[in-house]
Design a protein around this motif. Structure first.
Motif, PDB file in Angstrom:
ATOM      1  N   MET A 156      28.978 -20.275  45.203  1.00 28.85           N
ATOM      2  CA  MET A 156      28.574 -19.425  44.089  1.00 28.85           C
ATOM      3  C   MET A 156      28.415 -17.984  44.563  1.00 28.85           C
ATOM      4  O   MET A 156      28.250 -17.735  45.767  1.00 28.85           O
ATOM      5  N   PRO A 157      28.497 -17.008  43.654  1.00 30.35           N
ATOM      6  CA  PRO A 157      28.278 -15.618  44.048  1.00 30.35           C
ATOM      7  C   PRO A 157      26.898 -15.428  44.668  1.00 30.35           C
ATOM      8  O   PRO A 157      25.943 -16.133  44.321  1.00 30.35           O
ATOM      9  N   LEU A 158      26.813 -14.467  45.556  1.00 34.53           N
ATOM     10  CA  LEU A 158      25.574 -14.242  46.282  1.00 34.53           C
ATOM     11  C   LEU A 158      24.436 -13.823  45.368  1.00 34.53           C
ATOM     12  O   LEU A 158      23.335 -14.379  45.415  1.00 34.53           O
ATOM     13  N   LEU A 159      24.696 -12.838  44.512  1.00 33.96           N
ATOM     14  CA  LEU A 159      23.663 -12.289  43.625  1.00 33.96           C
ATOM     15  C   LEU A 159      24.276 -12.070  42.247  1.00 33.96           C
ATOM     16  O   LEU A 159      24.679 -10.944  41.916  1.00 33.96           O
ATOM     17  N   PRO A 160      24.394 -13.116  41.418  1.00 33.67           N
ATOM     18  CA  PRO A 160      25.005 -12.955  40.096  1.00 33.67           C
ATOM     19  C   PRO A 160      24.385 -11.792  39.330  1.00 33.67           C
ATOM     20  O   PRO A 160      23.153 -11.677  39.222  1.00 33.67           O
ATOM     21  N   ALA A 161      25.228 -10.917  38.804  1.00 33.34           N
ATOM     22  CA  ALA A 161      24.783  -9.630  38.287  1.00 33.34           C
ATOM     23  C   ALA A 161      23.716  -9.732  37.205  1.00 33.34           C
ATOM     24  O   ALA A 161      22.659  -9.095  37.300  1.00 33.34           O
ATOM     25  N   ALA A 162      23.977 -10.508  36.162  1.00 30.17           N
ATOM     26  CA  ALA A 162      23.056 -10.550  35.030  1.00 30.17           C
ATOM     27  C   ALA A 162      21.689 -11.102  35.404  1.00 30.17           C
ATOM     28  O   ALA A 162      20.678 -10.774  34.775  1.00 30.17           O
ATOM     29  N   GLU A 163      21.641 -11.940  36.454  1.00 31.36           N
ATOM     30  CA  GLU A 163      20.372 -12.531  36.875  1.00 31.36           C
ATOM     31  C   GLU A 163      19.676 -11.702  37.945  1.00 31.36           C
ATOM     32  O   GLU A 163      18.536 -12.008  38.326  1.00 31.36           O
ATOM     33  N   ASN A 164      20.342 -10.684  38.445  1.00 37.76           N
ATOM     34  CA  ASN A 164      19.794  -9.915  39.555  1.00 37.76           C
ATOM     35  C   ASN A 164      20.013  -8.415  39.333  1.00 37.76           C
ATOM     36  O   ASN A 164      20.653  -7.732  40.136  1.00 37.76           O
ATOM     37  N   LEU A 165      19.482  -7.906  38.218  1.00 39.71           N
ATOM     38  CA  LEU A 165      19.601  -6.471  37.974  1.00 39.71           C
ATOM     39  C   LEU A 165      18.950  -5.707  39.127  1.00 39.71           C
ATOM     40  O   LEU A 165      17.865  -6.084  39.590  1.00 39.71           O
ATOM     41  N   PRO A 166      19.589  -4.633  39.606  1.00 41.62           N
ATOM     42  CA  PRO A 166      19.032  -3.908  40.756  1.00 41.62           C
ATOM     43  C   PRO A 166      17.657  -3.324  40.438  1.00 41.62           C
ATOM     44  O   PRO A 166      17.477  -2.704  39.385  1.00 41.62           O
ATOM     45  N   PRO A 167      16.691  -3.503  41.316  1.00 39.13           N
ATOM     46  CA  PRO A 167      15.392  -2.873  41.111  1.00 39.13           C
ATOM     47  C   PRO A 167      15.560  -1.353  41.003  1.00 39.13           C
ATOM     48  O   PRO A 167      16.302  -0.749  41.764  1.00 39.13           O
ATOM     49  N   GLY A 168      14.920  -0.767  40.037  1.00 41.95           N
ATOM     50  CA  GLY A 168      14.980   0.685  39.889  1.00 41.95           C
ATOM     51  C   GLY A 168      16.207   1.202  39.172  1.00 41.95           C
ATOM     52  O   GLY A 168      16.406   2.420  39.090  1.00 41.95           O
ATOM     53  N   TRP A 169      17.028   0.308  38.616  1.00 38.58           N
ATOM     54  CA  TRP A 169      18.240   0.789  37.956  1.00 38.58           C
ATOM     55  C   TRP A 169      17.914   1.667  36.746  1.00 38.58           C
ATOM     56  O   TRP A 169      18.663   2.610  36.428  1.00 38.58           O
ATOM     57  N   GLN A 170      16.780   1.394  36.074  1.00 37.93           N
ATOM     58  CA  GLN A 170      16.400   2.206  34.923  1.00 37.93           C
ATOM     59  C   GLN A 170      16.051   3.632  35.353  1.00 37.93           C
ATOM     60  O   GLN A 170      16.380   4.599  34.651  1.00 37.93           O
ATOM     61  N   ASP A 171      15.414   3.780  36.512  1.00 35.67           N
ATOM     62  CA  ASP A 171      15.141   5.120  37.042  1.00 35.67           C
ATOM     63  C   ASP A 171      16.449   5.838  37.375  1.00 35.67           C
ATOM     64  O   ASP A 171      16.570   7.053  37.170  1.00 35.67           O
ATOM     65  N   THR A 172      17.417   5.071  37.880  1.00 32.12           N
ATOM     66  CA  THR A 172      18.733   5.646  38.168  1.00 32.12           C
ATOM     67  C   THR A 172      19.384   6.135  36.884  1.00 32.12           C
ATOM     68  O   THR A 172      19.979   7.221  36.852  1.00 32.12           O
ATOM     69  N   LEU A 173      19.270   5.350  35.814  1.00 25.53           N
ATOM     70  CA  LEU A 173      19.845   5.760  34.533  1.00 25.53           C
ATOM     71  C   LEU A 173      19.194   7.051  34.036  1.00 25.53           C
ATOM     72  O   LEU A 173      19.895   7.978  33.598  1.00 25.53           O
ATOM     73  N   ARG A 174      17.879   7.118  34.126  1.00 26.39           N
ATOM     74  CA  ARG A 174      17.199   8.335  33.660  1.00 26.39           C
ATOM     75  C   ARG A 174      17.599   9.551  34.489  1.00 26.39           C
ATOM     76  O   ARG A 174      17.797  10.648  33.951  1.00 26.39           O
ATOM     77  N   ALA A 175      17.728   9.365  35.796  1.00 21.91           N
ATOM     78  CA  ALA A 175      18.151  10.469  36.654  1.00 21.91           C
ATOM     79  C   ALA A 175      19.592  10.873  36.342  1.00 21.91           C
ATOM     80  O   ALA A 175      19.938  12.060  36.373  1.00 21.91           O
TER      81      ALA A 175
END
Length: 313
Positions: free
Chosen positions: A86-105
């Protein structure tokens, strides 16, 4: 009794001397993509959109260069992924921590930029008004390729922020922890579909075809004569803007820099970009800039296998 080797075992026994997986290089990934988009924009019919995409990718580069080092992967995660294919870190189940801060920046850097269409101001306002739970829900919809009609324009911005987080995490992985995923047509790191495939030049990877993940930018090897969607080896052909008839798979490396790889078994196509024809091709940038080829394919029986993360459709 003879045992049938499982996917990956043959390669492991063969001691292949080229990399099975190419993890993203954060120092150059977004920088080179932005440069390619600017190069492709010259005289292009969708130059304005390509220049916007270039500015968006430049912002990704700035944010990736300041991204904190991800926490080390737990050994049990790699072991479980390897054991179950199986994939190491399936995307939908493992959203990157802090991605929302990245979006705001990201939004803050692009706000008011001349390359950003004025029509996106309402999209910026809409994203800024969403709370954390709503943003995570939107991120999962975007990753699944199914944002609502009202969020289509926001999808490339959300995906750009997610790409920074996913690529940062993928770049920090020990390559030996990346499993042989099943099916081999999905990214072994995050489980996403490839945006395109690329024939590489230079070094140990030269002459080999890799699928390029549209989410985390990981690349993984797949032989040229296999369909990158259904793995069929029958009826795989290539079509470009300069040839009216599709060419057999074996001729792909002597033709154009961007081709549509078609499969008569699953009736899909996915772009293949060829560094042997143009060393500066980028799977995401050149796929985006070759929409004329997509229009041509729209008159055929083949449907596109997966989308481009920077394109709002």
């Amino acid at each position: 009794m003879q045992r049938i080797l499982q996917p990956g075992e043959i390669e492991a026994l063969d001691h292949i001397d080229f990399p099975r997986v190419r993890l993203p290089q954060l120092a150059t990934l977004f920088q080179e993509r932005a440069a390619r988009l600017r190069q492709l924009a010259g005289g292009h019919a969708i130059a304005d959109y390509l220049l916007f995409a270039a500015r968006l990718v430049e912002a990704q580069h700035h944010l990736a260069s300041r991204a904190p080092q991800p926490a080390p992967l737990e050994a049990s995660v790699a072991q479980r992924a390897s054991a179950h294919g199986m994939p190491l870190l399936p995307a939908a189940e493992n959203l990157p921590p802090g991605w929302q801060d990245t979006l705001r920046a990201l939004l803050a850097e692009l706000q008011g930029d001349a390359a950003v269409p004025a029509s996106l101001s309402t999209v910026f306002t809409h994203l800024a008004a969403l709370d954390g739970a709503a943003l995570d829900a939107l991120a999962r919809q975007v990753l699944a390729g199914g944002p609502g009609r009202e969020d289509l324009a926001a999808a490339p911005l959300v995906m750009a922020a997610l790409q920074v987080g996913f690529a940062t995490r993928a770049a920090a992985l020990p390559v030996q922890d990346v499993p042989f995923a099943e099916p081999p047509t999905i990214c072994p790191v995050c489980g996403s579909a490839p945006v395109a495939s690329v024939l590489r030049i230079g070094g140990a990877a030269g002459g080999h075809r890799y699928l390029h993940c549209g989410t985390c930018a990981t690349e993984w090897h797949m032989v040229r004569v296999k369909c990158s969607h259904c793995e069929s080896t029958k009826g795989v052909r290539y079509q470009g803007l300069q040839n009216a008839q599709a060419e057999p798979a074996g001729k792909a490396d002597t033709r154009q820099a961007v081709l549509a790889e078609t499969c008569e078994q699953c009736h899909t196509y996915r772009k293949l970009v060829n560094q042997e024809q143009d060393p500066f091709v980028d799977p995401v940038a050149d796929d985006l800039a070759s929409l004329t080829l997509d229009l041509l394919m729209g008159d055929t029986e083949f449907s596109r296998a997966s989308g481009n993360p920077l394109l709002a459709i």
